[in-house]
Design a protein around this motif. Structure first.
Motif, PDB file in Angstrom:
ATOM      1  N   THR A   1       0.724  -1.263   0.058  1.00 28.69           N
ATOM      2  CA  THR A   1      -0.083  -0.016   0.119  1.00 28.69           C
ATOM      3  C   THR A   1       0.733   1.421   0.169  1.00 28.69           C
ATOM      4  OG1 THR A   1      -0.185   0.207   2.650  1.00 28.69           O
ATOM      5  CG2 THR A   1      -1.810  -1.352   1.303  1.00 28.69           C
ATOM      6  N   ILE A   2       0.280   2.298  -0.405  1.00 24.42           N
ATOM      7  CA  ILE A   2       1.187   3.622  -0.363  1.00 24.42           C
ATOM      8  C   ILE A   2       1.746   3.760   1.173  1.00 24.42           C
ATOM      9  CG2 ILE A   2       0.734   6.189  -0.318  1.00 24.42           C
ATOM     10  CD1 ILE A   2      -1.426   5.884  -2.288  1.00 24.42           C
ATOM     11  N   LYS A   3       0.752   3.408   2.312  1.00 25.61           N
ATOM     12  CA  LYS A   3       1.480   3.716   3.640  1.00 25.61           C
ATOM     13  C   LYS A   3       2.523   2.823   3.812  1.00 25.61           C
ATOM     14  CE  LYS A   3       1.532   5.438   7.823  1.00 25.61           C
ATOM     15  NZ  LYS A   3       2.205   6.625   8.122  1.00 25.61           N
ATOM     16  N   GLU A   4       2.231   1.743   3.640  1.00 23.26           N
ATOM     17  CA  GLU A   4       3.627   0.538   3.602  1.00 23.26           C
ATOM     18  C   GLU A   4       4.741   0.976   2.885  1.00 23.26           C
ATOM     19  OE1 GLU A   4       1.025  -3.394   4.221  1.00 23.26           O
ATOM     20  OE2 GLU A   4       1.350  -2.779   2.340  1.00 23.26           O
ATOM     21  N   ARG A   5       4.711   1.668   1.512  1.00 21.41           N
ATOM     22  CA  ARG A   5       5.714   1.895   1.027  1.00 21.41           C
ATOM     23  C   ARG A   5       6.482   3.205   1.660  1.00 21.41           C
ATOM     24  NH1 ARG A   5       2.536   1.003  -3.192  1.00 21.41           N
ATOM     25  NH2 ARG A   5       2.346   3.508  -3.908  1.00 21.41           N
ATOM     26  N   PHE A   6       5.551   3.939   2.230  1.00 20.56           N
ATOM     27  CA  PHE A   6       6.218   5.246   2.817  1.00 20.56           C
ATOM     28  C   PHE A   6       7.085   4.772   4.225  1.00 20.56           C
ATOM     29  CE2 PHE A   6       6.114   8.585   6.317  1.00 20.56           C
ATOM     30  CZ  PHE A   6       6.896   9.655   5.668  1.00 20.56           C
ATOM     31  N   ASN A   7       6.437   3.892   5.053  1.00 20.76           N
ATOM     32  CA  ASN A   7       7.223   3.219   6.122  1.00 20.76           C
ATOM     33  C   ASN A   7       8.406   2.572   5.794  1.00 20.76           C
ATOM     34  OD1 ASN A   7       4.991   4.235   7.766  1.00 20.76           O
ATOM     35  ND2 ASN A   7       3.908   2.464   7.887  1.00 20.76           N
ATOM     36  N   LEU A   8       8.410   1.959   4.794  1.00 20.87           N
ATOM     37  CA  LEU A   8       9.370   1.144   4.194  1.00 20.87           C
ATOM     38  C   LEU A   8      10.627   2.002   3.731  1.00 20.87           C
ATOM     39  CD1 LEU A   8      10.836  -1.670   3.509  1.00 20.87           C
ATOM     40  CD2 LEU A   8       9.769  -1.366   1.387  1.00 20.87           C
ATOM     41  N   LEU A   9      10.323   3.031   2.927  1.00 20.98           N
ATOM     42  CA  LEU A   9      11.370   4.052   2.637  1.00 20.98           C
ATOM     43  C   LEU A   9      11.788   4.895   3.866  1.00 20.98           C
ATOM     44  CD1 LEU A   9      10.618   3.050  -0.193  1.00 20.98           C
ATOM     45  CD2 LEU A   9      10.931   5.616  -0.995  1.00 20.98           C
ATOM     46  N   ASN A  10      10.780   5.243   4.860  1.00 21.87           N
ATOM     47  CA  ASN A  10      11.360   5.942   5.997  1.00 21.87           C
ATOM     48  C   ASN A  10      12.555   5.297   6.708  1.00 21.87           C
ATOM     49  OD1 ASN A  10      11.290   8.068   8.127  1.00 21.87           O
ATOM     50  ND2 ASN A  10      10.215   6.599   9.117  1.00 21.87           N
ATOM     51  N   GLY A  11      12.424   4.075   6.893  1.00 24.53           N
ATOM     52  CA  GLY A  11      13.560   3.131   7.448  1.00 24.53           C
ATOM     53  C   GLY A  11      14.741   3.203   6.591  1.00 24.53           C
ATOM     54  N   ILE A  12      14.548   2.801   5.439  1.00 19.78           N
ATOM     55  CA  ILE A  12      15.676   2.862   4.274  1.00 19.78           C
ATOM     56  C   ILE A  12      16.363   4.166   4.555  1.00 19.78           C
ATOM     57  CG2 ILE A  12      16.352   2.663   2.034  1.00 19.78           C
ATOM     58  CD1 ILE A  12      14.095   0.857   1.675  1.00 19.78           C
ATOM     59  N   VAL A  13      15.692   5.310   4.282  1.00 20.19           N
ATOM     60  CA  VAL A  13      16.475   6.615   4.070  1.00 20.19           C
ATOM     61  C   VAL A  13      17.090   7.042   5.330  1.00 20.19           C
ATOM     62  CG1 VAL A  13      15.890   9.037   3.899  1.00 20.19           C
ATOM     63  CG2 VAL A  13      14.802   7.324   2.371  1.00 20.19           C
ATOM     64  N   ALA A  14      16.561   6.704   6.316  1.00 25.13           N
ATOM     65  CA  ALA A  14      17.103   7.124   7.751  1.00 25.13           C
ATOM     66  C   ALA A  14      18.464   6.420   8.037  1.00 25.13           C
ATOM     67  CB  ALA A  14      16.024   6.779   8.953  1.00 25.13           C
ATOM     68  N   ASP A  15      18.611   5.224   7.643  1.00 25.33           N
ATOM     69  CA  ASP A  15      19.535   4.335   7.552  1.00 25.33           C
ATOM     70  C   ASP A  15      20.662   4.794   6.559  1.00 25.33           C
ATOM     71  OD1 ASP A  15      20.901   2.076   9.000  1.00 25.33           O
ATOM     72  OD2 ASP A  15      20.949   1.029   7.029  1.00 25.33           O
ATOM     73  N   LEU A  16      20.297   5.148   5.539  1.00 29.93           N
ATOM     74  CA  LEU A  16      21.071   5.651   4.475  1.00 29.93           C
ATOM     75  C   LEU A  16      21.698   6.803   4.904  1.00 29.93           C
ATOM     76  CD1 LEU A  16      19.464   4.886   1.218  1.00 29.93           C
ATOM     77  CD2 LEU A  16      21.617   4.023   1.550  1.00 29.93           C
ATOM     78  N   SER A  17      21.213   7.776   5.436  1.00 25.22           N
ATOM     79  CA  SER A  17      21.564   9.216   5.881  1.00 25.22           C
ATOM     80  C   SER A  17      22.430   9.201   6.795  1.00 25.22           C
ATOM     81  CB  SER A  17      20.439   9.949   6.170  1.00 25.22           C
ATOM     82  OG  SER A  17      19.922   9.564   7.591  1.00 25.22           O
ATOM     83  N   LYS A  18      23.175   8.004   7.440  1.00 23.23           N
ATOM     84  CA  LYS A  18      24.055   8.242   8.511  1.00 23.23           C
ATOM     85  C   LYS A  18      25.564   8.330   7.688  1.00 23.23           C
ATOM     86  CE  LYS A  18      21.687   4.636  11.422  1.00 23.23           C
ATOM     87  NZ  LYS A  18      21.970   3.273  11.931  1.00 23.23           N
ATOM     88  N   ASN A  19      26.137   9.623   7.993  1.00 22.71           N
ATOM     89  CA  ASN A  19      27.474   9.929   7.495  1.00 22.71           C
ATOM     90  C   ASN A  19      27.465  10.272   6.070  1.00 22.71           C
ATOM     91  OD1 ASN A  19      28.390   9.413  10.116  1.00 22.71           O
ATOM     92  ND2 ASN A  19      28.597   7.190   9.655  1.00 22.71           N
ATOM     93  N   ASN A  20      26.156  10.499   5.281  1.00 20.61           N
ATOM     94  CA  ASN A  20      26.136  10.561   4.069  1.00 20.61           C
ATOM     95  C   ASN A  20      25.071  11.869   3.612  1.00 20.61           C
ATOM     96  OD1 ASN A  20      27.574   8.267   3.294  1.00 20.61           O
ATOM     97  ND2 ASN A  20      25.756   7.099   4.113  1.00 20.61           N
ATOM     98  N   LYS A  21      25.313  12.848   2.841  1.00 21.08           N
ATOM     99  CA  LYS A  21      24.420  13.766   2.502  1.00 21.08           C
ATOM    100  C   LYS A  21      23.408  13.102   1.540  1.00 21.08           C
ATOM    101  CE  LYS A  21      23.849  18.213   0.126  1.00 21.08           C
ATOM    102  NZ  LYS A  21      24.281  19.160  -0.818  1.00 21.08           N
ATOM    103  N   LEU A  22      22.090  13.364   2.015  1.00 23.64           N
ATOM    104  CA  LEU A  22      21.058  12.556   1.382  1.00 23.64           C
ATOM    105  C   LEU A  22      19.851  13.267   1.013  1.00 23.64           C
ATOM    106  CD1 LEU A  22      20.818   9.327   0.314  1.00 23.64           C
ATOM    107  CD2 LEU A  22      19.367   9.320   2.432  1.00 23.64           C
ATOM    108  N   ASN A  23      20.145  14.617   0.267  1.00 24.64           N
ATOM    109  CA  ASN A  23      18.741  15.295  -0.195  1.00 24.64           C
ATOM    110  C   ASN A  23      18.283  14.377  -1.268  1.00 24.64           C
ATOM    111  OD1 ASN A  23      19.427  16.845   1.640  1.00 24.64           O
ATOM    112  ND2 ASN A  23      19.660  18.697   0.167  1.00 24.64           N
ATOM    113  N   LEU A  24      17.155  13.895  -1.220  1.00 23.45           N
ATOM    114  CA  LEU A  24      16.463  12.937  -2.108  1.00 23.45           C
ATOM    115  C   LEU A  24      14.790  13.393  -2.569  1.00 23.45           C
ATOM    116  CD1 LEU A  24      16.865   9.343  -0.697  1.00 23.45           C
ATOM    117  CD2 LEU A  24      17.917  10.434  -2.770  1.00 23.45           C
ATOM    118  N   MET A  25      14.663  13.129  -3.932  1.00 24.49           N
ATOM    119  CA  MET A  25      13.233  13.221  -4.394  1.00 24.49           C
ATOM    120  C   MET A  25      12.876  11.944  -5.126  1.00 24.49           C
ATOM    121  SD  MET A  25      13.185  17.254  -5.817  1.00 24.49           S
ATOM    122  CE  MET A  25      13.483  18.604  -4.836  1.00 24.49           C
ATOM    123  N   ILE A  26      11.852  11.065  -4.596  1.00 28.02           N
ATOM    124  CA  ILE A  26      11.714   9.847  -5.183  1.00 28.02           C
ATOM    125  C   ILE A  26      10.008  10.032  -5.656  1.00 28.02           C
ATOM    126  CG2 ILE A  26      11.574   7.669  -4.704  1.00 28.02           C
ATOM    127  CD1 ILE A  26      13.564   7.596  -2.601  1.00 28.02           C
TER     128      ILE A  26
END
Length: 260
Positions: free
Chosen positions: A151-176
């Motif tokens: 679902t849309i909400k499931e994808r948002f929750n999934l990407l939230n976890g991915i993006v938070a993890d990827l952002s450690k020590n990295n510059k991560l300005n994203l549009m998806i």
């Protein structure tokens, strides 16, 4: 670094003036340009590894009305990868359920070994393309385990976890964009701004005019937009990116290598 742009609205609008202002910044971001317009469930993507203001193809596009509800643009200042078309943003991939995904990125991945395996599968050689391939794999894994599309909400929750993890020590300005939802994320101060008005929702690396309503995108949060409105907003993570002299030296060395 690059600059990124997004327009999100509930009805198609002409965005030529905004795009022209955005692409004029390419004097400082000369390594390529890209434009994505979602029309009738199909991405129309154009990109070239040349300075936007020098591109006849882009001039031809902007000589006609660019009309859309979901429009994305990018100008590149290379920090990873050669100056070739496959390294220009936006990047576009399908997941296993034939859903189209698009990503543009302003930043650099300095530390995330989980992306390394995608070097063998990407079309170019950028960290940004590897981010999208990583996201697609995680979506496929989730939907395979669920046994149904997300679902849309499931994808948002999934990407939230991915993006938070990827952002450690990295510059991560994203549009998806996933065909339904536009995701916006920034983790470095004064590098992403938005303007909400009756026309829709504009997001850009720097304000495109002198309108005092431009505001900085809240740091360390993932936002989900549909039809010009924020419908999902994550909790704040702790991974603000602060550029150090070491980061600056690494980027300077790369830019110097392009001139050799």
């Amino acid at each position: 670094m690059c600059e990124i742009f997004c327009f999100n609205s509930n009805t198609p609008k002409q965005v030529n003036e905004c795009l022209e202002c955005f692409y004029n910044h390419s004097e400082d971001h000369p390594h390529g340009w890209g434009l994505a317009n979602m029309q009738s469930d199909e991405f129309v993507i154009d990109k070239e590894p040349v300075k936007a203001t020098c591109s006849q193809h882009l001039k031809d596009i902007l000589s006609h009305p660019v009309v859309g509800k979901n429009v994305f643009a990018h100008i590149r200042l290379a920090t990873v990868g050669e100056i070739v078309s496959p390294n220009c943003h936006p990047f576009h991939e399908l997941d296993d359920n034939n859903r189209s995904w698009m990503l543009i990125h302003n930043g650099t991945i300095f530390d995330y070994p989980g992306l390394d395996k995608y070097k063998e599968h990407e079309n170019g050689d950028t960290d940004s393309e590897r981010i999208l391939l990583f996201i697609i794999d995680k979506v496929n894994e989730f939907e395979k385990e669920k046994g149904a599309p997300s679902t849309i909400k499931e994808r948002f929750n999934l990407l939230n976890g991915i993006v938070a993890d990827l952002s450690k020590n990295n510059k991560l300005n994203l549009m998806i964009y996933d065909g339904d939802l536009t995701y916006i994320h920034s983790n470095m101060r004064k590098t992403l701004y938005y303007l909400k008005d009756e026309e829709g929702f504009l997001v850009a690396s720097t304000p495109l005019d002198d309108d005092e309503r431009w505001k900085e995108v809240e740091l360390n949060k993932l936002f989900g937009l549909i039809d010009g409105n924020i419908i999902f907003e994550s909790e704040e993570h702790d991974n603000e990116f602060i550029q150090t002299e070491e980061h600056e030296k690494a980027l300077e060395n790369f830019l110097n290598s392009l001139q050799e």
